[in-house]
Design an enzyme around this catalytic site. Structure first.
Site, PDB file in Angstrom:
ATOM      1  N   CYS A 225      -8.340 -13.885   7.153  1.00 54.04           N
ATOM      2  CA  CYS A 225      -9.405 -13.017   6.124  1.00 54.04           C
ATOM      3  C   CYS A 225     -10.685 -13.041   6.553  1.00 54.04           C
ATOM      4  O   CYS A 225     -11.581 -12.041   6.485  1.00 54.04           O
ATOM      5  CB  CYS A 225      -8.977 -13.220   4.741  1.00 54.04           C
ATOM      6  SG  CYS A 225      -9.162 -14.959   4.414  1.00 54.04           S
TER       7      CYS A 225
ATOM      8  N   GLU B  40      -6.961 -12.635  -4.154  1.00 53.66           N
ATOM      9  CA  GLU B  40      -7.768 -12.972  -3.010  1.00 53.66           C
ATOM     10  C   GLU B  40      -7.214 -11.718  -1.871  1.00 53.66           C
ATOM     11  O   GLU B  40      -6.198 -11.933  -1.558  1.00 53.66           O
ATOM     12  CB  GLU B  40      -7.936 -14.211  -2.647  1.00 53.66           C
ATOM     13  CG  GLU B  40      -8.323 -15.302  -3.737  1.00 53.66           C
ATOM     14  CD  GLU B  40      -9.804 -15.069  -4.319  1.00 53.66           C
ATOM     15  OE1 GLU B  40     -10.557 -15.161  -3.316  1.00 53.66           O
ATOM     16  OE2 GLU B  40      -9.960 -14.406  -5.361  1.00 53.66           O
TER      17      GLU B  40
HETATM   18  P1  NAP Z   1       0.432  -8.970   1.850  1.00 48.85           P
HETATM   19  O1  NAP Z   1       1.250  -7.908   2.805  1.00 48.85           O
HETATM   20  O2  NAP Z   1      -0.105  -8.054   0.869  1.00 48.85           O
HETATM   21  O3  NAP Z   1       1.625 -10.018   1.609  1.00 48.85           O
HETATM   22  C1  NAP Z   1       1.296 -11.113   0.553  1.00 48.85           C
HETATM   23  C2  NAP Z   1       2.253 -11.500  -0.340  1.00 48.85           C
HETATM   24  O4  NAP Z   1       2.634 -10.551  -1.415  1.00 48.85           O
HETATM   25  C3  NAP Z   1       3.595 -11.471   0.474  1.00 48.85           C
HETATM   26  O5  NAP Z   1       4.082 -12.924  -0.201  1.00 48.85           O
HETATM   27  C4  NAP Z   1       4.273 -10.421   0.051  1.00 48.85           C
HETATM   28  O6  NAP Z   1       5.645 -10.700   0.231  1.00 48.85           O
HETATM   29  C5  NAP Z   1       3.977 -10.261  -1.315  1.00 48.85           C
HETATM   30  N1  NAP Z   1       4.012  -8.634  -1.903  1.00 48.85           N
HETATM   31  C6  NAP Z   1       4.181  -7.764  -0.958  1.00 48.85           C
HETATM   32  N2  NAP Z   1       4.376  -6.784  -1.902  1.00 48.85           N
HETATM   33  C7  NAP Z   1       4.330  -7.013  -3.323  1.00 48.85           C
HETATM   34  C8  NAP Z   1       4.599  -6.717  -4.655  1.00 48.85           C
HETATM   35  N3  NAP Z   1       4.782  -5.325  -4.596  1.00 48.85           N
HETATM   36  N4  NAP Z   1       4.379  -7.467  -5.598  1.00 48.85           N
HETATM   37  C9  NAP Z   1       4.150  -8.643  -5.355  1.00 48.85           C
HETATM   38  N5  NAP Z   1       4.050  -9.149  -4.287  1.00 48.85           N
HETATM   39  C10 NAP Z   1       4.041  -8.559  -3.161  1.00 48.85           C
HETATM   40  O7  NAP Z   1      -0.347  -9.590   2.760  1.00 48.85           O
HETATM   41  P2  NAP Z   1      -0.100 -10.531   4.200  1.00 48.85           P
HETATM   42  O8  NAP Z   1       0.203  -9.304   5.256  1.00 48.85           O
HETATM   43  O9  NAP Z   1       0.842 -11.566   4.066  1.00 48.85           O
HETATM   44  O10 NAP Z   1      -1.561 -11.017   4.429  1.00 48.85           O
HETATM   45  C11 NAP Z   1      -2.725 -10.465   5.221  1.00 48.85           C
HETATM   46  C12 NAP Z   1      -3.612 -10.146   4.198  1.00 48.85           C
HETATM   47  O11 NAP Z   1      -4.098 -11.085   3.254  1.00 48.85           O
HETATM   48  C13 NAP Z   1      -5.004  -9.884   4.938  1.00 48.85           C
HETATM   49  O12 NAP Z   1      -5.605  -8.501   4.288  1.00 48.85           O
HETATM   50  C14 NAP Z   1      -5.941 -10.744   4.652  1.00 48.85           C
HETATM   51  O13 NAP Z   1      -7.302 -10.560   4.700  1.00 48.85           O
HETATM   52  C15 NAP Z   1      -5.456 -11.325   3.166  1.00 48.85           C
HETATM   53  N6  NAP Z   1      -5.902 -12.830   3.011  1.00 48.85           N
HETATM   54  C16 NAP Z   1      -6.828 -12.902   2.196  1.00 48.85           C
HETATM   55  C17 NAP Z   1      -7.445 -14.301   1.908  1.00 48.85           C
HETATM   56  C18 NAP Z   1      -8.545 -14.474   1.011  1.00 48.85           C
HETATM   57  O14 NAP Z   1      -8.813 -15.835   0.513  1.00 48.85           O
HETATM   58  N7  NAP Z   1      -9.271 -13.640   0.517  1.00 48.85           N
HETATM   59  C19 NAP Z   1      -6.850 -15.446   2.796  1.00 48.85           C
HETATM   60  C20 NAP Z   1      -5.674 -15.020   3.426  1.00 48.85           C
HETATM   61  C21 NAP Z   1      -5.308 -13.823   3.722  1.00 48.85           C
HETATM   62  P3  NAP Z   1       6.472 -10.153   1.385  1.00 48.85           P
HETATM   63  O15 NAP Z   1       6.151 -11.151   2.513  1.00 48.85           O
HETATM   64  O16 NAP Z   1       7.832 -10.063   0.983  1.00 48.85           O
HETATM   65  O17 NAP Z   1       6.079  -8.572   1.711  1.00 48.85           O
END
Ligand code: NAP
Ligand code: MG
EC number: 1.2.1.88
Length: 513
Positions: free
Chosen positions: A319, A285
């Site tokens: 999001c 997501e």
């Molecule tokens: P993110 O930077 O993609 O991080 C999400 C998770 O992924 C974190 O636990 C992060 O760990 C981990 N991660 C980072 N690199 C990875 C890799 N190579 N392999 C596996 N996991 C990895 O996103 P965010 O900044 O936390 O969240 C914001 C984003 O989430 C926005 O784009 C928002 O739109 C989206 N979002 C979508 C929804 C939905 O339901 N569609 C809901 C909420 C948020 P680290 O923290 O250690 O980097």
């Protein structure tokens, strides 16, 4: 079983609620700065490498210091989860669901305390924190009930002399990777959905918000979840995340976060590794670029309120946040003016003090959003806000940018901060065209009195969650199942009746009688 509606939100205009919340803030403040371990098979493990979680609204305040997993510990967690799966998968669904109901009861009893952790660790204003905790409770209540329903199996037709059935069974070890923006609700929902379906989990919380996840681990333990069902392994996304996504024993990955990381996981998980005997499932997501369309014939006050609150709630870090307002030319000036007036009344500052808007999550977010504010000055006109201040915490004023072309970067790219782009269109056709012109398709709203336009939006506004005559944030578990199309992800519809099937496989059974 008592029918379930949803967890009520707290009315902070009531003095007794305000007081109770302030007490919870005080209680939690006294607990800040503690150390938290990894938890693998119930064993608490402290490592030398740590994640220091800070308050984004008050940078010098340490929320907690959390041990960090490396590849060796991730492997240990995997082996533990594989072993535990062999017993957990045999637990009756009822008893698994009971643990969710009990965990929900524990969080409900300590609701303000959990909200207070969110205020400190995620910079959430009171009402946003309260909503996050309510949603976590809802996920547990809802998925517990959905599991009871699914456990009844699926009716199949049968010829005489034959018995047929189809039922759902657990899959194996799942890697759960949540974001920081609903650090309790989404983390909890992603974890308990995988668990109630009989899988075991490796939980890697977001590095910005590991402490609230550690607090939730305490709840699961208190609720009676057996050791090894959820293994807590905070660590770097790129190190631990990649290792577990690639692991041949990983059965599924449940991810919520950015488009970049989600597509990376999707791609890596598709590769069948040596010794791997299944295709990994991936729920991913991802981001949004969500639009509120305002029609010519519309309640303009409702339009301005919907835009402002959906754009600036939790500083636009949802999001589902409104990041584009696409407005009919006849009413554009009025809606823009009124939106700026409403934004002017919003207070920005330390969320602990009851401000409407707090900080953004970290330095990287602050820098990224600041750079979009610079781009805004070239692409359009800032009519409100635009100031940033990182002296104490990562504060950015609610920012309204006017007169953008549909092709502007501000209209196309996810900013994930308190910045909303206004765009003028000549009619409803063009409005829908602009609304559909990004790579994302998560949420959207239409403010209109025109029934024919409502019908067209129903058919042609291509988003996973469409709202008419209200803002585009605030979906409720079981009421508005959540998830988007296009690059917003796999449309898993969290909080919906088909969500748990993502973590189950269906087995058909036929007996000749
Ligand atoms: P993110 O930077 O993609 O991080 C999400 C998770 O992924 C974190 O636990 C992060 O760990 C981990 N991660 C980072 N690199 C990875 C890799 N190579 N392999 C596996 N996991 C990895 O996103 P965010 O900044 O936390 O969240 C914001 C984003 O989430 C926005 O784009 C928002 O739109 C989206 N979002 C979508 C929804 C939905 O339901 N569609 C809901 C909420 C948020 P680290 O923290 O250690 O980097
Ligand atoms: Mg991040």
């Amino acid at each position: 079983m008592v029918p379930y509606k949803h967890e009520a939100l707290t009315d902070f205009s009531k003095e007794e609620n305000k007081k109770a919340f302030q007490e919870a803030l005080k209680k939690v403040e006294a607990e800040l700065g503690k150390k938290y371990d990894l938890i693998i098979g119930g064993e608490h493990i402290s490592t030398n490498e740590k994640i220091t979680s800070i308050n984004p609204g008050k940078k010098d305040q340490v929320i907690g210091v959390v041990s960090k997993a490396n590849k060796e510990l991730a492997e240990k967690a995997m082996q533990t989860a594989l072993e535990t799966f062999e017993s957990w998968r045999k637990w009756p669904a009822r008893l698994r669901a009971d643990i969710l109901f009990r965990a929900a009861a524990i969080v409900r009893r300590r609701k303000h305390e959990f909200s207070a952790w969110l205020v400190y660790e995620a910079g959430k204003p009171w009402a946003e924190a309260d909503g996050d905790v309510a949603e976590a409770i809802d996920f547990m209540e809802y998925y517990g009930r959905q599991m009871l329903r699914i456990d009844k199996g699926v009716e199949c037709l049968a010829e005489e002399g034959e018995h047929n059935e189809m039922y759902y069974k657990p899959m194996g070890v799942g890697v759960v990777i949540p974001p920081w923006n609903f650090p309790l609700a989404i983390m909890c929902g992603m974890t308990v959905s995988a668990v109630v379906t009989g899988n075991t989990v490796l939980l890697k919380p977001a590095s910005n918000t590991p402490v609230i996840a550690a607090k939730f681990m305490e709840v699961l333990e208190e609720a009676g979840l057996p050791a090894g069902v959820v293994n807590f392994i905070p660590g770097s996304g790129s190190e631990v995340g990649d290792y577990l996504v690639d692991h041949p024993k990983t059965r599924f990955v449940s991810f919520t976060g950015s488009r970049d990381v989600g597509t990376r996981i999707y791609e890596r998980a598709a590769k069948v590794q040596d010794g791997q005997v299944w295709l990994k499932r991936v729920v991913a997501e991802m981001g949004g670029k969500d639009t509120i369309v305002v029609d010519k014939d519309a309640d303009l006050e409702l339009a301005a309120e919907s835009i402002v609150y959906a754009a600036f709630g939790y500083a636009g870090q949802k999001c589902s946040a409104c990041s584009r307002a696409v407005i009919h030319e006849d009413v554009y000036d009025e809606v823009l003016k009124r939106s700026a007036e409403i934004a002017e009344g919003l207070t920005v500052g330390d969320p602990k003090d009851g401000n409407y808007m707090g900080p953004v999550i970290d330095k990287a977010a602050f820098d990224k959003i600041s750079s979009y504010i610079d781009i805004a000055k070239q692409e359009g006109k800032i009519v409100f806000g635009g100031e940033v201040d990182e002296s104490k915490g990562f504060y950015i004023q609610p920012t309204i940018v006017a007169d953008l072309s549909p092709e502007a970067r501000l209209m196309k790219e996810e900013i994930f901060g308190p910045v909303v782009a206004f765009c003028k269109v000549k009619d409803f056709d063009e409005a829908l065209e602009v609304a559909n012109n990004t790579d994302y398709a998560l949420t959207g709203s239409v403010i209109t009195k025109n029934r024919e336009h409502i019908a067209r939006a129903h058919r042609d506004f291509h988003v996973g969650n469409l709202y008419i005559n209200r803002g585009c944030t605030g979906s409720v578990v079981g009421y508005q199942p959540f998830g988007g199309f296009k690059m917003s992800g796999t449309d898993a519809k969290a909080g919906g009746p088909a969500y748990l099937q993502n973590f189950l496989e269906a087995k058909t059974y036929t007996e000749r009688l």
